[in-house]
Design a protein around this motif. Structure first.
Motif, PDB file in Angstrom:
ATOM      1  N   UNK A 198      16.953 -33.030 -26.287  1.00 16.74           N
ATOM      2  CA  UNK A 198      16.587 -34.397 -25.948  1.00 16.74           C
ATOM      3  C   UNK A 198      15.774 -34.409 -24.658  1.00 16.74           C
ATOM      4  N   UNK A 199      14.913 -35.396 -24.545  1.00 14.57           N
ATOM      5  CA  UNK A 199      14.176 -35.614 -23.308  1.00 14.57           C
ATOM      6  C   UNK A 199      14.467 -37.026 -22.808  1.00 14.57           C
ATOM      7  N   UNK A 200      14.898 -37.131 -21.562  1.00 10.90           N
ATOM      8  CA  UNK A 200      15.270 -38.412 -20.972  1.00 10.90           C
ATOM      9  C   UNK A 200      14.505 -38.595 -19.677  1.00 10.90           C
ATOM     10  N   UNK A 201      14.003 -39.794 -19.472  1.00 11.57           N
ATOM     11  CA  UNK A 201      13.310 -40.098 -18.224  1.00 11.57           C
ATOM     12  C   UNK A 201      14.327 -40.487 -17.173  1.00 11.57           C
ATOM     13  N   UNK A 202      14.354 -39.728 -16.062  1.00 14.65           N
ATOM     14  CA  UNK A 202      15.296 -39.999 -14.986  1.00 14.65           C
ATOM     15  C   UNK A 202      14.820 -41.166 -14.131  1.00 14.65           C
ATOM     16  N   UNK A 203      15.685 -41.596 -13.195  1.00 17.78           N
ATOM     17  CA  UNK A 203      15.351 -42.718 -12.316  1.00 17.78           C
ATOM     18  C   UNK A 203      14.124 -42.407 -11.461  1.00 17.78           C
ATOM     19  N   UNK A 204      13.906 -41.124 -11.183  1.00 17.43           N
ATOM     20  CA  UNK A 204      12.750 -40.719 -10.368  1.00 17.43           C
ATOM     21  C   UNK A 204      11.438 -40.796 -11.131  1.00 17.43           C
ATOM     22  N   UNK A 205      11.534 -40.998 -12.451  1.00 19.23           N
ATOM     23  CA  UNK A 205      10.328 -41.048 -13.275  1.00 19.23           C
ATOM     24  C   UNK A 205      10.011 -39.729 -13.950  1.00 19.23           C
ATOM     25  N   UNK A 206      10.730 -38.673 -13.577  1.00 18.85           N
ATOM     26  CA  UNK A 206      10.504 -37.359 -14.173  1.00 18.85           C
ATOM     27  C   UNK A 206      11.293 -37.230 -15.477  1.00 18.85           C
ATOM     28  N   UNK A 207      10.696 -36.564 -16.452  1.00 17.94           N
ATOM     29  CA  UNK A 207      11.370 -36.329 -17.730  1.00 17.94           C
ATOM     30  C   UNK A 207      12.196 -35.050 -17.628  1.00 17.94           C
ATOM     31  N   UNK A 252      16.775 -44.759 -22.727  1.00 18.80           N
ATOM     32  CA  UNK A 252      15.850 -44.292 -23.757  1.00 18.80           C
ATOM     33  C   UNK A 252      15.814 -42.769 -23.755  1.00 18.80           C
ATOM     34  N   UNK A 253      16.008 -42.174 -24.942  1.00 13.88           N
ATOM     35  CA  UNK A 253      15.966 -40.717 -25.092  1.00 13.88           C
ATOM     36  C   UNK A 253      15.141 -40.371 -26.323  1.00 13.88           C
TER      37      UNK A 253
END
Length: 371
Positions: free
Chosen positions: A187-196, A164-165
């Protein structure tokens, strides 16, 4: 066995395959290609050319570079080059005719050709090429239905990742209010760590994520319209509309339409990013978004304008039994999203071939320069 080898390495076969390759390339340039053009445009073209469509619909030429016949030609060209190279090396023909450097250059050039055909085959067979249009603030999930159109090779096995982006912003810089000199999408993407995390896409500088390369394509304006029925107060439409851009000489026109719930009617919108009034007429003063004006035209099924109104941002117009509010205005941007596994091999092959040509003809060039 010898006859088979002679056939596979023959110049006649190479000429035939080269002719077929050029034929597919010509078809890919002339015929509307699936995944490149919108399905509606392809359908319209085929309806206008029924005879050509009936003759070619089963040949794969409407997706020429992803068809099995084209892949077979690429594979055969690679085999022809490979067998030709091996037979010439085993026969010692190259070593008798050329010096060591020339011989090495010739061998490397043939190897680069084999790599080029292999990379081209894998690229055509497993490539993914998608197209998407997003308005600022819109979310994009990497699944098949999210694409406006897409095409993939017959041997592609990679599934959509579903990440999701969000298109956060589109930055445009103009010179003299008309000439676009810079375009950057964020674009803003949520990483696996939960940080955008933010990622930027610039012209000729794609953003790569999960094996996909996002390349900046076009941009335009996307007004948000809120339409109500004046009699009942019922909300009929509430969304952004990505306006198409039409070039007329040195000026641009930003317009599109939406279908109305009334039979056969539609609402046409024309946006002036910056406008001026001269003699009671509206004129476009440039593409830089400084003073936007939206022209609304209600049209019947025959295309006749039954009501029109010019409104600025946050204003409302009444067109018959419809109340239309110009609620917001944002940019939209389109992106090509590509995964091409054969591309790296093609690039290496091209550089290797260039180096081989230098080695092959370096001695002759040096001798020529000394004369």
């Amino acid at each position: 066995m010898k006859k088979i080898i002679n056939f596979l390495s023959s110049a006649k076969l190479a000429i035939l395959l080269g002719f077929l390759f050029m034929s597919f390339s010509f078809a890919g340039a002339v015929l509307p290609q699936e995944g490149v053009m919108e399905p509606r445009e392809i359908t319209e073209w085929q309806a206008e050319h029924p005879l050509v469509t009936s003759l070619l619909s089963q040949t794969g030429l409407f997706h020429a570079f992803r068809s099995w016949p084209f892949l077979a030609v690429l594979l055969a060209l690679g085999i022809n080059t490979l067998v030709c190279t091996i037979t010439r090396l085993l026969g010692g023909e190259e070593t008798r005719r050329y010096s060591t450097l020339e011989y090495l250059g010739s061998v490397i050039f043939h190897v680069s050709l084999i790599m080029l055909f292999a990379g081209g085959f894998w690229s055509a067979a497993a490539r993914f090429d998608g197209y998407v249009v997003l308005t600022e603030g819109q979310m994009f999930r990497e699944v098949a239905p999210s694409y406006l159109r897409y095409a993939e090779g017959p041997l592609r096995r990679r599934e959509h990742t579903g990440f999701l982006a969000q298109l956060k912003s589109v930055y445009l810089k103009y010179e003299s209010g008309k000439h676009l000199v810079n375009l950057v999408s964020t674009f803003e993407v949520e990483e696996a760590s939960g940080r955008a995390r933010e990622h930027k896409v610039k012209v000729n500088h794609p953003w790569k994520h999960k094996g996909l390369a996002f390349t900046q394509d076009k941009t335009g304006f996307s007004p948000c319209l809120s339409i109500h029925d004046t009699a009942t107060g019922k909300l009929l439409f509430d969304s952004f509309v990505a306006l198409k851009t039409f070039q007329h000489g040195s000026t641009k026109e930003h317009k599109d339409f939406i279908s109305l719930p009334v039979h056969g009617e539609r609402l046409q919108m024309t946006l002036y990013p910056s406008f001026s009034r001269e003699g009671g007429k509206i004129h476009n003063a440039g593409d830089e978004l400084t003073k936007p004006l939206l022209r609304l035209e209600r049209m019947d099924e025959s295309g006749n304008v039954t009501a029109s109104k010019d409104i600025e941002s946050n204003e409302t117009a009444v067109l018959g039994d419809l109340s239309v509010q110009f609620a917001d205005l944002r940019y939209w941007a389109s992106f090509r999203i590509v995964d091409d596994p054969g591309y790296p091999l093609v690039v290496v092959a091209m550089w290797l071939g260039f180096a081989a040509l230098l080695a092959r003809y370096a001695q002759g060039m040096i001798s020529w320069l000394k004369e």
